[in-house]
Design a protein around this motif. Sequence first.
Motif, PDB file in Angstrom:
ATOM      1  N   GLU A  11     -13.650 -13.077   2.668  1.00 13.62           N
ATOM      2  CA  GLU A  11     -13.935 -11.830   3.422  1.00 13.62           C
ATOM      3  C   GLU A  11     -12.807 -11.693   4.481  1.00 13.62           C
ATOM      4  OE1 GLU A  11     -15.639  -9.326   1.624  1.00 13.62           O
ATOM      5  OE2 GLU A  11     -16.115 -11.125   0.300  1.00 13.62           O
ATOM      6  N   VAL A  12     -12.790 -12.612   5.409  1.00 13.92           N
ATOM      7  CA  VAL A  12     -11.952 -12.438   6.466  1.00 13.92           C
ATOM      8  C   VAL A  12     -10.426 -12.384   5.924  1.00 13.92           C
ATOM      9  CG1 VAL A  12     -11.129 -13.676   8.584  1.00 13.92           C
ATOM     10  CG2 VAL A  12     -13.617 -13.919   8.078  1.00 13.92           C
ATOM     11  N   PRO A  30       0.893  -1.304  -0.088  1.00 14.49           N
ATOM     12  CA  PRO A  30       0.026  -0.112   0.138  1.00 14.49           C
ATOM     13  C   PRO A  30       0.911   1.157   0.147  1.00 14.49           C
ATOM     14  CG  PRO A  30      -1.066  -1.840   1.460  1.00 14.49           C
ATOM     15  CD  PRO A  30       0.258  -2.244   1.173  1.00 14.49           C
ATOM     16  N   THR A  38      -1.240  -2.982   6.251  1.00 18.60           N
ATOM     17  CA  THR A  38      -1.278  -1.695   6.751  1.00 18.60           C
ATOM     18  C   THR A  38      -0.401  -1.719   7.803  1.00 18.60           C
ATOM     19  OG1 THR A  38      -3.771  -1.771   6.105  1.00 18.60           O
ATOM     20  CG2 THR A  38      -2.787  -0.167   7.920  1.00 18.60           C
ATOM     21  N   LYS A  68      -4.961  -0.725  -3.170  1.00 15.67           N
ATOM     22  CA  LYS A  68      -5.244   0.676  -2.652  1.00 15.67           C
ATOM     23  C   LYS A  68      -3.972   1.440  -1.976  1.00 15.67           C
ATOM     24  CE  LYS A  68     -10.093  -0.250  -2.319  1.00 15.67           C
ATOM     25  NZ  LYS A  68     -10.286  -1.700  -2.410  1.00 15.67           N
ATOM     26  N   GLY A  69      -4.047   2.387  -2.341  1.00 17.26           N
ATOM     27  CA  GLY A  69      -2.760   3.272  -1.544  1.00 17.26           C
ATOM     28  C   GLY A  69      -3.001   3.306  -0.303  1.00 17.26           C
ATOM     29  N   LEU A  70      -2.079   4.131   0.504  1.00 24.83           N
ATOM     30  CA  LEU A  70      -2.153   4.412   1.940  1.00 24.83           C
ATOM     31  C   LEU A  70      -2.230   5.869   2.293  1.00 24.83           C
ATOM     32  CD1 LEU A  70      -1.409   2.950   4.871  1.00 24.83           C
ATOM     33  CD2 LEU A  70       1.030   3.532   4.351  1.00 24.83           C
ATOM     34  N   TYR A  99      -9.659 -11.242   3.256  1.00 23.83           N
ATOM     35  CA  TYR A  99      -9.240  -9.750   2.558  1.00 23.83           C
ATOM     36  C   TYR A  99      -9.064  -8.795   3.827  1.00 23.83           C
ATOM     37  CZ  TYR A  99      -9.897  -5.408   0.044  1.00 23.83           C
ATOM     38  OH  TYR A  99      -9.827  -4.144  -0.481  1.00 23.83           O
ATOM     39  N   LEU A 100      -9.573  -8.767   4.773  1.00 25.62           N
ATOM     40  CA  LEU A 100      -9.604  -7.806   5.908  1.00 25.62           C
ATOM     41  C   LEU A 100      -8.533  -8.081   6.511  1.00 25.62           C
ATOM     42  CD1 LEU A 100     -13.111  -7.591   7.605  1.00 25.62           C
ATOM     43  CD2 LEU A 100     -12.387  -6.109   5.929  1.00 25.62           C
ATOM     44  N   GLN A 101      -7.881  -9.249   6.800  1.00 26.30           N
ATOM     45  CA  GLN A 101      -6.805  -9.502   7.869  1.00 26.30           C
ATOM     46  C   GLN A 101      -5.655  -9.395   7.019  1.00 26.30           C
ATOM     47  OE1 GLN A 101      -7.106 -13.335   9.613  1.00 26.30           O
ATOM     48  NE2 GLN A 101      -8.436 -12.547  11.100  1.00 26.30           N
ATOM     49  N   VAL A 105      -3.726  -9.207  16.063  1.00 25.62           N
ATOM     50  CA  VAL A 105      -4.480  -9.884  14.843  1.00 25.62           C
ATOM     51  C   VAL A 105      -3.476  -9.823  13.756  1.00 25.62           C
ATOM     52  CG1 VAL A 105      -6.441  -9.809  13.368  1.00 25.62           C
ATOM     53  CG2 VAL A 105      -6.706  -9.405  15.537  1.00 25.62           C
ATOM     54  N   THR A 127      -5.486  -7.049   4.393  1.00 31.22           N
ATOM     55  CA  THR A 127      -5.454  -5.638   4.462  1.00 31.22           C
ATOM     56  C   THR A 127      -4.607  -5.022   5.701  1.00 31.22           C
ATOM     57  OG1 THR A 127      -7.129  -5.644   3.063  1.00 31.22           O
ATOM     58  CG2 THR A 127      -6.499  -3.480   3.988  1.00 31.22           C
ATOM     59  N   LEU A 128      -5.130  -5.547   6.729  1.00 33.67           N
ATOM     60  CA  LEU A 128      -4.654  -5.337   7.924  1.00 33.67           C
ATOM     61  C   LEU A 128      -3.222  -5.471   8.512  1.00 33.67           C
ATOM     62  CD1 LEU A 128      -5.089  -3.943  10.895  1.00 33.67           C
ATOM     63  CD2 LEU A 128      -5.805  -6.161  11.683  1.00 33.67           C
ATOM     64  N   ILE A 169      -5.281  -4.951  17.399  1.00 34.29           N
ATOM     65  CA  ILE A 169      -4.985  -5.078  16.240  1.00 34.29           C
ATOM     66  C   ILE A 169      -3.729  -5.462  15.516  1.00 34.29           C
ATOM     67  CG2 ILE A 169      -4.896  -3.263  14.157  1.00 34.29           C
ATOM     68  CD1 ILE A 169      -6.606  -1.305  15.610  1.00 34.29           C
ATOM     69  N   PRO A 229      -2.771 -16.843   6.156  1.00 33.97           N
ATOM     70  CA  PRO A 229      -3.824 -16.979   4.990  1.00 33.97           C
ATOM     71  C   PRO A 229      -4.869 -17.787   5.209  1.00 33.97           C
ATOM     72  CG  PRO A 229      -1.912 -16.782   4.024  1.00 33.97           C
ATOM     73  CD  PRO A 229      -1.503 -17.103   5.293  1.00 33.97           C
TER      74      PRO A 229
END
Lengths: 466, 402
Positions: free
Chosen positions: B211-212, B157, B222, B177-179, B214-216, B199, B218-219, B196, B205
């Motif tokens: 969906e989980v 990101p 991040t 997506k960018g940051l 994707y969120l994890q 997690v 991305t986290l 956070i 993976p």
Amino acid sequence: MASRQKKIQHLFLRAGFGETPDRIHSLLNNPIPSIVDQLFATSKDYKDIDYLPYPIPEDEEKNGIGAFKLIKMFLKSYGDMEELNGEWLFKMTYTPAVLREKMTFFWHNHFSTSTPLAYLMQVQNNTLRKNALGKFGDLLHAVAKDPAMILYLNNQQNKKAHPNENFAREVMELFTLGVGHYTENDIKESARAFTGWTVNAKGEYQFNDKQHDFDEKEFLGQKGNFNGDDILNIILSNKQVAIFITTKIYREFVNPDVNMERVEQLAESFFKSGYDISAMMRNIYMSDWFYDDENIGAKVSSPVELIVRYKKLINLDVTNKKTLVDVQKALGQVLFFPPNVAGWKGGNAWIDSSSLLLRLSIPLYIIRGEGLIIKTKPHPEENPDDTPKDADAERGKITSDWTALENTFKNLPGDKQAESMIESFIQCDDSRIDRNLIKTGWMNTDKDTLTLNIAAIMSLPEFQLI
Amino acid sequence: MERRDFIRNSALASASMMVPGFLKALGRNGLYVPPTNSNGKRLVVIQLSGGNDGLNCVVPFRNDLYYQARPSLGLKDADIIKITDDVALNSNLQGLADLFNNGNMAIINSVGYPNPNRSHFRSMDIWQSASDENQYLYSGWLGRYLDATCDGTCAKPYAAIEIDDTLSLSLKGDVMKGLAFSGPGILHSSSQNPIIRGVANEYKPNNDHPEVEYLQKTLAETMESADYIYAHSKTFKSQRTYPANAFGNHLKTIAELICSGCDSSVYYISLPGFDTHVFQKGQQSKALKSLSDGVTAFCQDLKDNEKFNDTVIMTFSEFGRRVAQNASGGTDHGTANNIYVIGGKLAKPGIYNPMPDLQNLDEGDLIFNTDFRQVYATMLEKVLGVNSEKVLGKKFDLMNFV
């Protein structure tokens, strides 16, 4: 397989904005069909949002300010828009007609409109609510004559001598048929049929026969002296409308990953029922497959859904309405301000690094009781020198009340407590969640652990999924 | 101890003890991915929000039509800096005039698109998504640039950074997506929330639940980006004076990141205040002075650290303004506009193409002759080193300014 509790939660999260654990616990012994019936029954009656009064005082109307009325409306609108936003959030949270409110929210995105005239957005919102569970055809006809929509898609400028095709294009591309089911010529011809559909100085729909093109048009293979209503009826006679709308409903209410076979079945009965929205939604909520594991917790909640869920669970509130508008802005969804006529994309598009970090940080902000100061980009018309400074004490202040949740869980034995909370707040498969992290992440004493544990669960990425 | 203090302290304590397990999950070289563009160049985009009046920035001071259309708003000798025989800059753009005279700036005139939209929102949407005027895209051109760099593995990101609390559509791709962050310190502290962190550290993976996953994922990315940014924000602290406002602070942050060795290839920043319907002169002067002073300090910082030659800066706005002034001492929403490109090594600095034709207007508006996506395509190919067709969906003629 998902537990009965999660199935009931699933129903309320999708058909409404979620319910408190107490309410869910009280329904555990009711069969799902009776809960669905109850949802439809409580959504029969509803109230308009009448928060904003008609913005032109009567004496001014007598004095005939005429064409300036819309401008006067505009000048009053800046603060009104934030008030209206807060009012709708409040309604979403506390109305008993949750199903109707959720559908109104869906149609707000479908018939995506944004004008700076707050009063007209309220009028449209009430039109959507009134027709939210009725016949799609009635809704479509009403929206086509909705003042905010007419202004937003430039039908005000759609005149016999110079047709403006904006509304004609979007009504087919985004509201009914979808790309590929009409030609550029169909757009040209139907634009002529909508000429003279205008908004008068009072902000009401008015047919202006002087600007209307009464001549013959050729549209989707038919010829006639069609007016706008005829055009909408010809569109509605095409079964593709049922498929287009059902696909969108399936994506939003069932699963972003669309099962086309099911959509076609639903669309078939939707079309046969004369586009009865209630009947279709009932079909979905009464089906067994709606409660399949693959559909539970399969959707990222939208920013507004997330905020209303917090309001329901812990009475999240703010002293300055702008704070919640800022949160919506930072998370990418401000009521009455969709990004363009295509609406919000939804699903994974809600999530980027900064919006995810903010979503997951909200519980920590809440329990710390610190202000949630978000510096969102100024409105393009705003002069940055005029924006309020962060020092505004009330700005960003968030209040919450955890008593109800504490009472729900406090009498459970320690080991059952965490499991019961996870069951209440996490919809997707929770077997991989680290229980230890929830218990110890923010604590190493047993003082006041309950609230912290709930907040920790709400900080998990899985909480974002409904 | 108060509970809130405890939470704060435990947040800091536990974060420092955490082993960054997600790094392993993301691969051995997770933290130090080489720059996504092969040529080591970087692009800085400055968005001028509200619709900048380009005609009072780059002034055709020998053109009578200009003064006829703007009897009181037209800039006279005292308010301009002449940069060629017949072109001058607004006197608030002294820094840009110096850059121009040093061969570090190109001015591209009459940039726009057909059937221009005069709504701030829609026109900004078109510029950010790089769509046709009647097309709706859910992704932005710099986000799709990130997508285009995905070749087996994707860029991180932080390859595209916006200094702001929220991420603009420009930097949202269909996949990547960018940051966005308003400062490395704020990003760092929000990344220290132990739940956070926990997690992210445990991220593995999860193929059972997309969906989980994707969120994890991305986290985890991040967190990785937050750590990277924090580590690359400290070695260089600027001593120069930037405008004392959000824009100045944000631009300074970008300078510090670049000069600290952050290898992001896109930086994005907005300067608001250009919607000048009423009493334009005072408001626009202030915004332009921020722009010019900020960019001057920024370029100096880059020069001092030998980063100026591989940096290209571009400005844009959602539209220009009407040629004629209005009755309130301002200008209303218009159409085509100019773009400024600044860099240490431009291929063709100067006035790139003819000044706008004030004789032939479309109902009082300038007529565009350069599609904004030609500028984008040029930046994508020549600065960011990707196939522009992949990002823009079609081929646009490249330009020669870089």
